[in-house]
Design a protein around this motif. Sequence first.
Motif, mmCIF file in Angstrom:
data_model
loop_
_atom_site.group_PDB
_atom_site.id
_atom_site.type_symbol
_atom_site.label_atom_id
_atom_site.label_comp_id
_atom_site.label_asym_id
_atom_site.label_seq_id
_atom_site.Cartn_x
_atom_site.Cartn_y
_atom_site.Cartn_z
ATOM 1 N N UNK A 58 14.559 -33.474 -15.727
ATOM 2 C CA UNK A 58 13.259 -34.069 -16.108
ATOM 3 C C UNK A 58 12.367 -33.250 -16.662
ATOM 4 N N UNK A 59 12.230 -32.047 -15.897
ATOM 5 C CA UNK A 59 11.144 -30.994 -16.104
ATOM 6 C C UNK A 59 11.628 -30.417 -17.426
ATOM 7 N N UNK A 60 12.920 -30.065 -17.740
ATOM 8 C CA UNK A 60 13.328 -29.294 -18.883
ATOM 9 C C UNK A 60 12.570 -30.298 -20.180
ATOM 10 N N UNK A 61 12.939 -31.520 -19.857
ATOM 11 C CA UNK A 61 12.556 -32.615 -21.149
ATOM 12 C C UNK A 61 11.480 -32.680 -21.343
ATOM 13 N N UNK A 62 10.449 -32.587 -20.233
ATOM 14 C CA UNK A 62 9.193 -32.699 -20.503
ATOM 15 C C UNK A 62 8.516 -31.400 -21.249
ATOM 16 N N UNK A 63 8.953 -30.213 -20.714
ATOM 17 C CA UNK A 63 8.536 -29.014 -21.397
ATOM 18 C C UNK A 63 9.021 -28.756 -22.639
ATOM 19 N N UNK A 64 10.185 -29.497 -23.122
ATOM 20 C CA UNK A 64 10.737 -29.388 -24.325
ATOM 21 C C UNK A 64 9.733 -30.212 -25.260
ATOM 22 N N UNK A 65 9.265 -31.163 -24.883
ATOM 23 C CA UNK A 65 8.479 -32.092 -25.796
ATOM 24 C C UNK A 65 6.936 -31.571 -25.958
ATOM 25 N N UNK A 66 6.839 -30.861 -24.792
ATOM 26 C CA UNK A 66 5.509 -29.985 -24.864
ATOM 27 C C UNK A 66 5.310 -29.146 -26.043
#
Length: 442
Positions: A13-21
Amino acid sequence: MSRTVVDVESLWEAVDRHTAAIGSKLVGWRHHLHAHPELPNRERDTAALITRHLCSLNLDEVRTGVAGYGVVGVLRCGLPGDPVVALRADIDALPVREDSGVDFASTVVDEDYPGGPFPVAHACGHDCHTAMLMGAAEVLSDLRSELPGTVLFVFQPAEEGPPVDEDGGARAMVASPALLDPAPTMVFGLHVVPLPTGIVGYRVGHLLAASCLVKITVRGQQTHGSMPWLGVDPMPPAAEIVSACGQLYRQVPATSPITVSIGHVEDAGRFNVIGASVVLWGTVRCLDTADMDSVRDRLRRAAEHIALAHGCTAAVEYLQDVPPVENTPSWTSAVLPTLRRVVGESRVKRTEAVLGYDDVSELIDAFGGVFVLLGCQDTEYVGGALRAIPGQRGAATNHDPAFYADDSVLATGVRLYSHVAVDHVTGRLDPALVEQPGPPAF
């Protein structure tokens, strides 16, 4: 150090949040790289951009000058662990004039490249790979305290092949100490292709072909163009050799895909001079390396005998051997759950082998790992067949002047790189865990 499923899910989930940012950064990097392409072994400014970015992330090391302009970033994570995942992207461009129609298209011309001047373009999508891996480096460095093991960010020069009198590419990187401290326990790479945007293509066994560069020098005797009988013209046998290349497939079993293509004819003469020699440059491709020796022997024999029939000689040289990209059953089985989680089970497709090549095979052969394809164009599957979506941008193959990639695929690439890294260093992506290595269920 093992993690519970819940722990790993929080990392995903953290990977996906950071990628979106970092979505706008990805597009900015990609557009800049696309507008400023550099040919193999000339990737100076590209390497400088990568180096500045990696240094800004406070990695443990940023190794430069690897196999030419290669860059390797080393991220030693905060938790103990032995796995070392190498994420690889190629960074060079092609001597192709761009006709993609995008507003960030390349207008670069390399005046000094051997054989040039050449227009230069990212007509194979390496600008996308580079931006994706820069993004993965940022995402994973932000999570380093929560990860075990080590991540190597491998930015490789000269994938398209260096000039024939220079070293470079993946083979030179494998020979460098920069990839041995620590040595990878897995290599992962991807390549954008004209599949539907966001589709991941994979194959067990040979995905891409073995390749070599062929140089055929046909020698005759120079004379005036008005008096060909006073010399020996090398042009007619050279033309016949080009035609003969297109018939070599008839001399191997139909079940063995091969191709021999001549892409460049070099002649130092002029319109009213019959020159002393003609040089043919081309490529030999075979899905099965066992066919390579046979095809080479047949090509050499054809060239030499055709030249002899015209009173000329032919010298055939084979250069820059590249092994096929082969995904083993156990590595493929191990990576499929990660791919399906990232893009969705229905969007992971088994693809056919193709006669393109990629020297990532050198890295995978040396260390183990997986290579996949990532769709980036306005195409769709209809009845199992791939076609361009009517009314949209169409399909343009890699190396075509019109090749394009949709920017939306950049975030998908970052997530693929990052999820594979997380799964490998946490012990979830490991062929040793596959109970019965073999072709996965398709």
